[in-house]
Enzyme design. Structure first.
Site, PDB file in Angstrom:
ATOM      1  N   ILE A  18      -2.672  20.528  -2.653  1.00  0.00           N
ATOM      2  CA  ILE A  18      -3.853  21.349  -2.956  1.00  0.00           C
ATOM      3  C   ILE A  18      -4.566  21.710  -1.662  1.00  0.00           C
ATOM      4  CG2 ILE A  18      -6.063  21.407  -4.189  1.00  0.00           C
ATOM      5  CD1 ILE A  18      -4.240  20.756  -6.310  1.00  0.00           C
ATOM      6  N   LYS A  36       5.780   5.509   4.024  1.00  0.00           N
ATOM      7  CA  LYS A  36       5.285   6.001   2.731  1.00  0.00           C
ATOM      8  C   LYS A  36       4.008   6.770   3.031  1.00  0.00           C
ATOM      9  CE  LYS A  36       2.797   5.795  -0.492  1.00  0.00           C
ATOM     10  NZ  LYS A  36       1.903   6.883  -0.944  1.00  0.00           N
ATOM     11  N   THR A  58      -6.635  -1.300  -2.108  1.00  0.00           N
ATOM     12  CA  THR A  58      -5.176  -1.217  -2.003  1.00  0.00           C
ATOM     13  C   THR A  58      -4.674  -2.179  -0.936  1.00  0.00           C
ATOM     14  OG1 THR A  58      -5.299   1.081  -2.691  1.00  0.00           O
ATOM     15  CG2 THR A  58      -3.234   0.370  -1.721  1.00  0.00           C
ATOM     16  N   SER A 110      -5.762  -5.026  -0.275  1.00  0.00           N
ATOM     17  CA  SER A 110      -5.686  -6.345  -0.887  1.00  0.00           C
ATOM     18  C   SER A 110      -4.400  -6.476  -1.718  1.00  0.00           C
ATOM     19  CB  SER A 110      -6.935  -6.521  -1.752  1.00  0.00           C
ATOM     20  OG  SER A 110      -6.823  -7.629  -2.551  1.00  0.00           O
ATOM     21  N   GLU A 170      -5.397  -1.849   8.276  1.00  0.00           N
ATOM     22  CA  GLU A 170      -6.468  -1.062   8.899  1.00  0.00           C
ATOM     23  C   GLU A 170      -7.270  -0.485   7.740  1.00  0.00           C
ATOM     24  OE1 GLU A 170      -8.901   0.812  10.211  1.00  0.00           O
ATOM     25  OE2 GLU A 170      -7.609   2.538  10.611  1.00  0.00           O
ATOM     26  N   GLU A 193     -18.527   1.793   1.832  1.00  0.00           N
ATOM     27  CA  GLU A 193     -17.894   2.945   2.485  1.00  0.00           C
ATOM     28  C   GLU A 193     -17.896   4.133   1.517  1.00  0.00           C
ATOM     29  OE1 GLU A 193     -13.492   2.961   3.297  1.00  0.00           O
ATOM     30  OE2 GLU A 193     -14.176   3.405   5.332  1.00  0.00           O
TER      31      GLU A 193
HETATM   32  P1  NDP Z   1      -5.536   4.066  -0.886  1.00  0.00           P
HETATM   33  O1  NDP Z   1      -5.891   2.851  -0.149  1.00  0.00           O
HETATM   34  O2  NDP Z   1      -5.314   3.927  -2.336  1.00  0.00           O
HETATM   35  O3  NDP Z   1      -4.201   4.724  -0.293  1.00  0.00           O
HETATM   36  C1  NDP Z   1      -3.669   4.459   0.974  1.00  0.00           C
HETATM   37  C2  NDP Z   1      -2.150   4.487   0.895  1.00  0.00           C
HETATM   38  O4  NDP Z   1      -1.681   3.417   0.066  1.00  0.00           O
HETATM   39  C3  NDP Z   1      -1.599   5.758   0.257  1.00  0.00           C
HETATM   40  O5  NDP Z   1      -0.382   6.097   0.853  1.00  0.00           O
HETATM   41  C4  NDP Z   1      -1.390   5.299  -1.175  1.00  0.00           C
HETATM   42  O6  NDP Z   1      -0.513   6.122  -1.871  1.00  0.00           O
HETATM   43  C5  NDP Z   1      -0.837   3.924  -0.962  1.00  0.00           C
HETATM   44  N1  NDP Z   1      -0.894   3.027  -2.102  1.00  0.00           N
HETATM   45  C6  NDP Z   1      -1.624   3.137  -3.241  1.00  0.00           C
HETATM   46  N2  NDP Z   1      -1.405   2.044  -4.026  1.00  0.00           N
HETATM   47  C7  NDP Z   1      -0.530   1.255  -3.379  1.00  0.00           C
HETATM   48  C8  NDP Z   1       0.076  -0.013  -3.668  1.00  0.00           C
HETATM   49  N3  NDP Z   1      -0.200  -0.692  -4.788  1.00  0.00           N
HETATM   50  N4  NDP Z   1       0.928  -0.549  -2.767  1.00  0.00           N
HETATM   51  C9  NDP Z   1       1.203   0.093  -1.610  1.00  0.00           C
HETATM   52  N5  NDP Z   1       0.665   1.300  -1.284  1.00  0.00           N
HETATM   53  C10 NDP Z   1      -0.204   1.866  -2.158  1.00  0.00           C
HETATM   54  O7  NDP Z   1      -6.619   5.138  -0.539  1.00  0.00           O
HETATM   55  P2  NDP Z   1      -7.053   6.417  -1.383  1.00  0.00           P
HETATM   56  O8  NDP Z   1      -6.315   7.573  -0.877  1.00  0.00           O
HETATM   57  O9  NDP Z   1      -6.924   6.162  -2.852  1.00  0.00           O
HETATM   58  O10 NDP Z   1      -8.584   6.531  -1.017  1.00  0.00           O
HETATM   59  C11 NDP Z   1      -9.525   5.716  -1.721  1.00  0.00           C
HETATM   60  C12 NDP Z   1     -10.648   5.282  -0.817  1.00  0.00           C
HETATM   61  O11 NDP Z   1     -10.115   4.514   0.252  1.00  0.00           O
HETATM   62  C13 NDP Z   1     -11.390   6.408  -0.136  1.00  0.00           C
HETATM   63  O12 NDP Z   1     -12.418   6.874  -0.946  1.00  0.00           O
HETATM   64  C14 NDP Z   1     -11.906   5.756   1.108  1.00  0.00           C
HETATM   65  O13 NDP Z   1     -13.138   5.115   0.844  1.00  0.00           O
HETATM   66  C15 NDP Z   1     -10.879   4.693   1.411  1.00  0.00           C
HETATM   67  N6  NDP Z   1      -9.947   5.092   2.471  1.00  0.00           N
HETATM   68  C16 NDP Z   1     -10.026   4.460   3.654  1.00  0.00           C
HETATM   69  C17 NDP Z   1      -9.200   4.830   4.683  1.00  0.00           C
HETATM   70  C18 NDP Z   1      -9.296   4.185   6.008  1.00  0.00           C
HETATM   71  O14 NDP Z   1      -8.824   4.736   7.008  1.00  0.00           O
HETATM   72  N7  NDP Z   1      -9.874   3.002   6.098  1.00  0.00           N
HETATM   73  C19 NDP Z   1      -8.222   5.889   4.558  1.00  0.00           C
HETATM   74  C20 NDP Z   1      -8.200   6.489   3.240  1.00  0.00           C
HETATM   75  C21 NDP Z   1      -9.024   6.075   2.255  1.00  0.00           C
HETATM   76  P3  NDP Z   1      -1.078   7.472  -2.574  1.00  0.00           P
HETATM   77  O15 NDP Z   1      -2.120   8.076  -1.700  1.00  0.00           O
HETATM   78  O16 NDP Z   1       0.087   8.311  -2.624  1.00  0.00           O
HETATM   79  O17 NDP Z   1      -1.637   7.010  -3.877  1.00  0.00           O
END
Ligand code: NDP
Length: 518
Positions: free
Chosen positions: A64, A216, A272, A274, A290, A422
């Protein structure tokens, strides 16, 4: 790819005769960005053992454009059995890759850096389209990714020389030597906010160390990551050394559970993270995490207000606030609080919030619809709780796309979620302080410990404050600069381990000591 028609300023496409099935949808591709079709049309989006495969997941993923909320591409992600194929390939390739010289690995890393630079214009355009980054932000992203590969190319060159260094054992009958071994095939899981850079921070040191990798990517920003596989093919990286398995959380979970993966490095949310750690714990596999932040910025009494405003704005509005390192809690000395806040409001008011259609854009949209919904909910709660909103406070009215106004709240209670959690959006919470001790105490009163900023004209005094902050990286009179040779990572709930620099390399190596009879 079968182009159907062109509408003013917009290409519409009919996708795609996949090898195994046909998926049909209509795409909107802004012509002014001129993203090459090879970066957008990926009938085969899974990269395993040096070959592209058609994803075997049941449903396609749609990319998107956050500036318009319209779909611009679609691809079929990996199925769980393709995760197994990727890890198997990585395991097989590891046997030879670990035996390559540091010099050889260095040449591959330099070639990846050069390949990224060659495609910089295209990758910048893709990131503007996919992430909503303004051009200058997208440029920094690609440059930083290339710089990371260059840095680890330099590191890899010197690795062989440090193998087998002798250790004095204090016993003439014995000799000791230290070696460093790559951990094995590693799983690299990344988020969507800085897709190319966060991947570079993992992939470059992993390859330098002699590990093979299965990446991934985030489902939201997969297309930019696939360029690493293009480059692997172009530079002749041995098959299986780099594999990419696009997909959602279930694919990440399958990767974490795979017995061949000997280390997991993850960037993303604490929730995630965790789960990733629990999965790793069940197999006793090391993790680097991280995670999030709620980082403070302290504006000291002697700060130059104009400079402080620039640093504070960059710390919360860059990448639309979607930074783990965003300095989202601002503490300003009471004596200058009013003047500073007035100047900051002036700055926020001038910022151009716009999508890729506007070359002058300074703040783009949030990247994902989920993040847009999340930040809007935060702002609605702030309104319902009667917080003192002095700028923004809502989505940009009357426009499509995921745009949030630069938002600033004053006197935010320290127990409010806006102060503690956050948000990952352009939302700043401000409080004032009367003493430096109070500022430090407030700054450290958080579950997180990733980053911090201190601003003050007396640089030594500001640096002394920095020493007292619980943060993995502190900026003094500058904002959000991260160099490949400095450590990146946090204390407390911000994660485990450090990326970048020699510490980032250590994350992919184990120490082996050989003691032998002399
Ligand atoms: P996530 O932590 O869910 O996603 C990060 C990565 O983990 C993605 O590639 C995701 O896949 C993958 N993932 C999801 N579930 C699992 C699992 N059970 N085991 C292994 N990998 C998994 O972040 P979100 O994109 O959902 O964002 C949610 C919130 O996280 C944001 O609102 C923000 O607050 C925070 N965030 C923090 C970041 C940082 O740099 N500290 C970066 C991004 C988000 P997929 O995306 O394909 O679901």
């Amino acid at each position: 790819m079968d182009e159907q028609q062109t509408i003013a300023g917009t290409h519409q496409f009919r996708l795609i005769e996949m090898e195994t099935r046909a998926v049909t949808t209509t795409f909107s591709r802004p012509q002014h960005l001129n993203v090459p079709a090879d970066l957008l049309d990926r009938p085969k989006a899974v990269f395993v053992n040096g070959r592209w495969q058609v994803g075997r997941a049941a449903a396609p993923m749609i990319s998107i454009d956050p500036s318009t909320a319209k779909a611009f591409s679609s691809f079929l992600p990996a199925s769980p059995d393709q995760v197994g194929e990727a890890t198997e390939a990585a395991e097989r390739a590891f046997a030879d890759w670990r035996r390559t010289s540091g010099g050889e690995r260095s040449r591959f890393l330099s070639a990846i850096a050069a390949g990224l630079r060659d495609r910089k214009a295209d990758l910048v355009a893709l990131q503007m389209l996919n992430n909503g980054k303004p051009r200058y932000e997208a440029e920094i992203d690609v440059d930083d990714a290339a710089a990371t590969f260059d840095y680890y190319a330099g590191v890899a060159k010197d690795l062989d020389a440090e193998q087998g260094r002798s250790v004095a054992l204090g016993d003439d009958t014995l000799a000791g030597a230290t070696h460093f071994e790559p951990l094995g095939p590693v799983g690299l899981i990344v988020a969507w906010n800085f897709p190319m850079v966060t991947t570079a921070w993992k992939l470059a040191p992993a390859l330098a160390a002699g590990c093979t990798a299965v990446i991934k990517p985030s489902e939201f920003t997969t297309l930019a990551e696939l360029v690493y596989a293009d480059l692997a093919g172009q530079i002749g990286l041995p098959a299986g050394v780099l594999n990419i398995i696009p997909g959602g959380g279930e694919i990440g979970a399958a990767l974490c559970a795979d017995r061949r993966i000997r280390k997991i490095s993850f960037t993303g949310s604490n929730a995630t993270g965790s789960r990733v750690m629990a999965a790793a714990a069940s197999r006793i596999v090391p993790v680097s995490l991280e995670l999030g932040g709620k980082s403070p910025i302290i504006i000291l009494e002697d700060a130059d207000i104009a400079q402080a405003v620039e640093i504070a704005a960059a710390g919360i509005f860059f990448n639309c606030g979607q930074m783990c390192s965003a300095t989202s809690r601002l503490l300003v000395a009471e004596g200058i609080a009013e003047d500073f806040t007035t100047a900051l409001l002036g700055k926020a008011d001038q910022l151009i919030v716009a999508g890729h259609e506007d070359p002058g854009a300074q703040i783009g949209p949030l990247t994902t619809p989920e993040q847009f919904a999340k930040v809007k909910a935060v702002l609605e709660k702030a309104r319902a709780d009667g917080l003192d909103c002095i700028a923004g406070g809502s989505a940009v009215p009357g426009r499509q796309g995921f745009f949030i106004e630069p938002s600033i709240y004053r006197n935010v209670p320290t127990d409010h979620p806006l102060w503690r959690e956050e948000i990952f959006g352009p939302v700043l919470a401000i409080r004032s302080f009367t003493s430096t001790d109070e500022a430090v105490a407030l700054a450290n009163d958080t579950d997180f410990g990733l980053a911090a900023t201190v601003v003050g004209t007396d640089g030594d005094a500001a640096a002394a404050v920095a020493r007292n902050l619980d943060a993995g990286h502190v900026w003094v009179n500058t904002s959000q600069m991260i160099f490949p040779n400095t450590a990146w990572g946090g204390f407390k709930a911000s994660g485990i381990g450090r990326e970048l620099g020699p510490w980032g390399l250590s994350a992919y190596r184990g120490v082996k000591h050989i003691t032998r009879a002399a």
